[in-house]
Design a protein around this motif. Structure first.
Motif, PDB file in Angstrom:
ATOM      1  N   GLN A  16     -43.100  62.825  51.432  1.00  0.00           N
ATOM      2  CA  GLN A  16     -43.116  63.806  52.510  1.00  0.00           C
ATOM      3  C   GLN A  16     -44.136  64.912  52.217  1.00  0.00           C
ATOM      4  O   GLN A  16     -44.888  65.301  53.101  1.00  0.00           O
ATOM      5  CB  GLN A  16     -41.721  64.413  52.698  1.00  0.00           C
ATOM      6  CG  GLN A  16     -40.721  63.421  53.251  1.00  0.00           C
ATOM      7  CD  GLN A  16     -39.327  63.996  53.343  1.00  0.00           C
ATOM      8  OE1 GLN A  16     -38.761  64.451  52.349  1.00  0.00           O
ATOM      9  NE2 GLN A  16     -38.774  63.985  54.551  1.00  0.00           N
ATOM     10  N   LYS A  17     -44.156  65.396  51.000  1.00  0.00           N
ATOM     11  CA  LYS A  17     -45.005  66.527  50.617  1.00  0.00           C
ATOM     12  C   LYS A  17     -46.490  66.181  50.583  1.00  0.00           C
ATOM     13  O   LYS A  17     -47.319  66.940  51.071  1.00  0.00           O
ATOM     14  CB  LYS A  17     -44.558  67.054  49.249  1.00  0.00           C
ATOM     15  CG  LYS A  17     -45.332  68.238  48.721  1.00  0.00           C
ATOM     16  CD  LYS A  17     -44.732  68.712  47.405  1.00  0.00           C
ATOM     17  CE  LYS A  17     -45.469  69.888  46.818  1.00  0.00           C
ATOM     18  NZ  LYS A  17     -45.276  71.126  47.544  1.00  0.00           N
TER      19      LYS A  17
ATOM     20  N   GLN B  67     -47.318  63.319  54.094  1.00  0.00           N
ATOM     21  CA  GLN B  67     -46.857  63.723  55.427  1.00  0.00           C
ATOM     22  C   GLN B  67     -46.002  62.658  56.118  1.00  0.00           C
ATOM     23  O   GLN B  67     -46.103  62.446  57.320  1.00  0.00           O
ATOM     24  CB  GLN B  67     -48.034  64.126  56.330  1.00  0.00           C
ATOM     25  CG  GLN B  67     -48.748  65.392  55.916  1.00  0.00           C
ATOM     26  CD  GLN B  67     -49.559  65.234  54.648  1.00  0.00           C
ATOM     27  OE1 GLN B  67     -50.345  64.301  54.526  1.00  0.00           O
ATOM     28  NE2 GLN B  67     -49.365  66.122  53.693  1.00  0.00           N
ATOM     29  N   LYS B  68     -45.160  62.009  55.361  1.00  0.00           N
ATOM     30  CA  LYS B  68     -44.243  61.014  55.922  1.00  0.00           C
ATOM     31  C   LYS B  68     -42.971  61.725  56.368  1.00  0.00           C
ATOM     32  O   LYS B  68     -42.521  62.671  55.708  1.00  0.00           O
ATOM     33  CB  LYS B  68     -43.890  59.931  54.895  1.00  0.00           C
ATOM     34  CG  LYS B  68     -45.083  59.184  54.332  1.00  0.00           C
ATOM     35  CD  LYS B  68     -45.845  58.449  55.408  1.00  0.00           C
ATOM     36  CE  LYS B  68     -46.998  57.668  54.821  1.00  0.00           C
ATOM     37  NZ  LYS B  68     -47.854  57.087  55.853  1.00  0.00           N
ATOM     38  N   ASN B  69     -42.409  61.275  57.495  1.00  0.00           N
ATOM     39  CA  ASN B  69     -41.112  61.823  57.860  1.00  0.00           C
ATOM     40  C   ASN B  69     -40.060  61.171  56.968  1.00  0.00           C
ATOM     41  O   ASN B  69     -40.360  60.247  56.199  1.00  0.00           O
ATOM     42  CB  ASN B  69     -40.818  61.649  59.361  1.00  0.00           C
ATOM     43  CG  ASN B  69     -40.700  60.200  59.785  1.00  0.00           C
ATOM     44  OD1 ASN B  69     -40.101  59.374  59.096  1.00  0.00           O
ATOM     45  ND2 ASN B  69     -41.269  59.863  60.934  1.00  0.00           N
TER      46      ASN B  69
ATOM     47  N   LYS C 245     -55.258  62.759  46.063  1.00  0.00           N
ATOM     48  CA  LYS C 245     -53.812  62.685  46.322  1.00  0.00           C
ATOM     49  C   LYS C 245     -53.085  62.085  45.121  1.00  0.00           C
ATOM     50  O   LYS C 245     -52.038  62.584  44.708  1.00  0.00           O
ATOM     51  CB  LYS C 245     -53.530  61.877  47.586  1.00  0.00           C
ATOM     52  CG  LYS C 245     -53.819  62.642  48.867  1.00  0.00           C
ATOM     53  CD  LYS C 245     -53.425  61.815  50.075  1.00  0.00           C
ATOM     54  CE  LYS C 245     -53.654  62.560  51.359  1.00  0.00           C
ATOM     55  NZ  LYS C 245     -52.648  63.588  51.616  1.00  0.00           N
TER      56      LYS C 245
END
Length: 74
Positions: free
Chosen positions: A16-17, A20-22, A52
């Motif tokens: 998520q961080k 940017q995945k829900n 990343k």
């Protein structure tokens, strides 16, 4: 990459961080990593992917996890 020490919750947080995945997407990727040994977080340019991966490893170490994150050409 899967390991025997990093918690599933931490993997979801990282997805998520940094990617940017829900929550649902992060859960699905985490389960793929858990069952297959690795998972795909996204497709990026070489420089972005390397950045990343380095940020993920640094964050994991700062939080006491041996999580491994790598890149490969597609």
């Amino acid at each position: 990459h899967n390991d025997d020490y990093t918690t599933m919750e931490f993997v979801v947080l990282v997805l998520q961080k940094f990617f940017q995945k829900n929550y649902a997407e992060a859960q699905a990727i985490m389960l793929e990593v858990h069952s297959k040994g690795y998972g795909v977080c996204g497709t990026y340019t070489y420089e972005v992917a390397e950045s990343k991966a380095a940020k993920v490893v640094k964050y994991a170490r700062e939080n006491g996890h041996p999580l491994k994150c790598s890149t490969e050409p597609c």
